[in-house]
Design an enzyme around this catalytic site. Structure first.
Site, mmCIF file in Angstrom:
data_model
loop_
_atom_site.group_PDB
_atom_site.id
_atom_site.type_symbol
_atom_site.label_atom_id
_atom_site.label_comp_id
_atom_site.label_asym_id
_atom_site.label_seq_id
_atom_site.Cartn_x
_atom_site.Cartn_y
_atom_site.Cartn_z
ATOM 1 C CG HIS A 1 -1.721 -1.105 1.543
ATOM 2 N ND1 HIS A 1 -1.227 -2.281 2.045
ATOM 3 C CD2 HIS A 1 -3.063 -1.270 1.460
ATOM 4 C CE1 HIS A 1 -2.223 -3.144 2.240
ATOM 5 N NE2 HIS A 1 -3.344 -2.553 1.887
ATOM 6 C CG ASP B 1 1.850 -1.036 3.306
ATOM 7 O OD1 ASP B 1 1.197 -0.809 4.327
ATOM 8 O OD2 ASP B 1 1.461 -1.773 2.388
#
Length: 437
Positions: free
Chosen positions: A100, A103
């Site tokens: 993501h 992340d």
């Protein structure tokens, strides 16, 4: 600098090996049904659990020991973490990873700052991809963690939140294309409701459909050729999520004219939370040509939440790979380990143990599934079981030639239906068990 100095490149040593840092079944070059294990399984490491997970749970903070972390959420730490991630993946020998936006890079105070932070880390990711040959399986946007998404993202009651989420997806589509990603995933973490008293359900579903159409339009505009994937989940954190299971997602995609643009990224733990087996969800998606990729994990049947454990059940892996082989593979998809080490497994070396075991489990499942297919016992049984549909009245029904009147004429002349034959469930379960040795 090495972040895992005690670990060498993980190698295949065969079923008799007792080395915990070696593969017993995953031999990436072994040919199964004319294709290498590496190409069949397309393993990917998840950035969020593996490199951002801390071991926290509802009853305590994280306890993971990660010597490379400096306690900040800075861009500098994020770039250092890229080096950690690629050393781990290179030593493990996986061909793919996925992430993501949040992340890999910290969120800034503004959208522009967030984009700038992401660009800086993406440059580091691109260099490591080029150095190692590890590719991006898929990218996605985190549309659930920030407090702005308390009421959802595309289904929020706040139009500004919809707009902000759209900007995140736009940016991540660009990033995924830039990094050569071959898929893009949509997971509606908070796209659902907690309480129907305050929810305009139809309006929210319309907004979700509009959001996905905007993404499809932009994908075409920038020439991104990767596969769009939806990941079903029934609940948690919401009471009910709109992408609750494969069947619900199929109905949604067809209702909103999106079925030709999406496939499914299925997760085992989400299937069990929906009251299904992963076998069921995979079969359902595959039956309609919609099985695109898999979040390879498992849950704990004694616990009622998404535990995201590493897969170790050979029944599960063999069943999943049987479906995958029967449909000719996952195409651009793969097996992504959306799984986290247990809270008690807090040392860096445990990340290797977890992934090695999971990769071996799926490699063994692949070999079991291939052997079952070679013998053809289930295929032959199913063909025989449905033989009445291959000719005569069955063929007329399936072709659309039969009417209620013609069926009545047929049955009045015949007098009664043919006797049923046994489904042989126990026999087939026994046969399946023979291959798990």
């Amino acid at each position: 600098m090495s972040f895992f100095p005690e670990v060498k490149k993980i190698s295949y040593e065969g079923p008799d090996s007792r080395n915990p840092l070696a593969f017993r079944h995953y031999n990436e070059n072994e040919i199964v049904e004319g294709k290498s294990m590496k190409d069949h399984l397309r393993f990917a490491v998840s950035y969020w659990h593996t490199f951002r997970g801390t071991g926290n749970d509802p009853f305590g903070p994280g306890c993971a020991v990660r010597p490379w972390e400096d306690g900040t959420d800075s861009v500098e730490m994020a770039i250092k973490r890229v080096s950690v991630a690629f050393e781990f993946m290179e030593k493990l020998g996986v061909p793919f990873y996925c992430f993501h936006d949040r992340d890999v890079a910290p969120e800034g105070k503004t959208l522009a700052e967030s984009h700038k932070n992401l660009d800086a880390v993406v440059a580091a990711l691109a260099k490591e991809q080029q150095r190692t040959g590890i590719h991006l399986l898929w990218g996605t946007a985190n549309l659930f963690s920030n407090p702005r998404y308390v009421h959802g993202a595309s289904t929020s009651c706040n139009a500004d939140v919809f707009a902000y989420a759209a900007c995140q997806v736009k940016k991540m589509l660009e990033v995924t294309k830039q990094l050569g990603g071959v898929n893009y995933v949509f997971w509606g973490g908070r796209e659902g409701y907690m309480n129907l008293y305050n929810t305009n359900l139809r309006r929210e579903l319309d907004h979700l459909g509009r959001f996905l159409h905007l993404a499809v339009d932009y994908k075409k505009k920038i020439g991104f050729t990767g596969q769009f994937l939806i990941e079903p989940k029934p609940k948690e954190p919401t009471t009910h999520q709109y992408d609750s299971d494969t069947a619900a997602c199929m109905a949604f995609l067809r209702t909103y004219n999106l079925a030709n643009d999406f496939k499914f990224n299925l997760e085992t733990n989400h299937a069990t939370l929906a009251g299904h087996t992963m076998f069921h969800e995979a079969m359902y998606a595959s039956a309609y040509g919609m099985l695109g990729s898999i979040d390879a994990n498992r849950g704990d049947l004694l616990l009622g939440w998404d535990t995201d454990q590493f897969p170790s059940d050979l029944y599960l892996t063999a069943q999943v790979m049987w479906v995958v082989l029967n449909q000719g593979g996952l195409g651009s998809g793969g097996l992504n380990f959306d799984a986290k080490v247990r809270r008690e497994s807090f040392e860096p070396i445990d990340l290797f143990h977890a992934h090695i075991g999971a990769m071996d489990s799926f490699a063994q499942g692949l070999k079991i599934a291939a052997e079952i297919r070679k013998d053809g016992v289930f295929k032959d049984f199913i063909q025989q079981r449905y033989a009445s549909w291959d000719s005569g009245i069955g063929a007329e029904i399936e072709s659309g030639k039969a009417t209620l009147e013609s069926l009545e004429t047929y049955m009045l002349a015949k007098g009664n239906s043919n006797a049923n034959t046994s489904g042989r469930q126990e026999m087939l379960e026994n046969i399946f068990n023979r291959y798990l040795r």
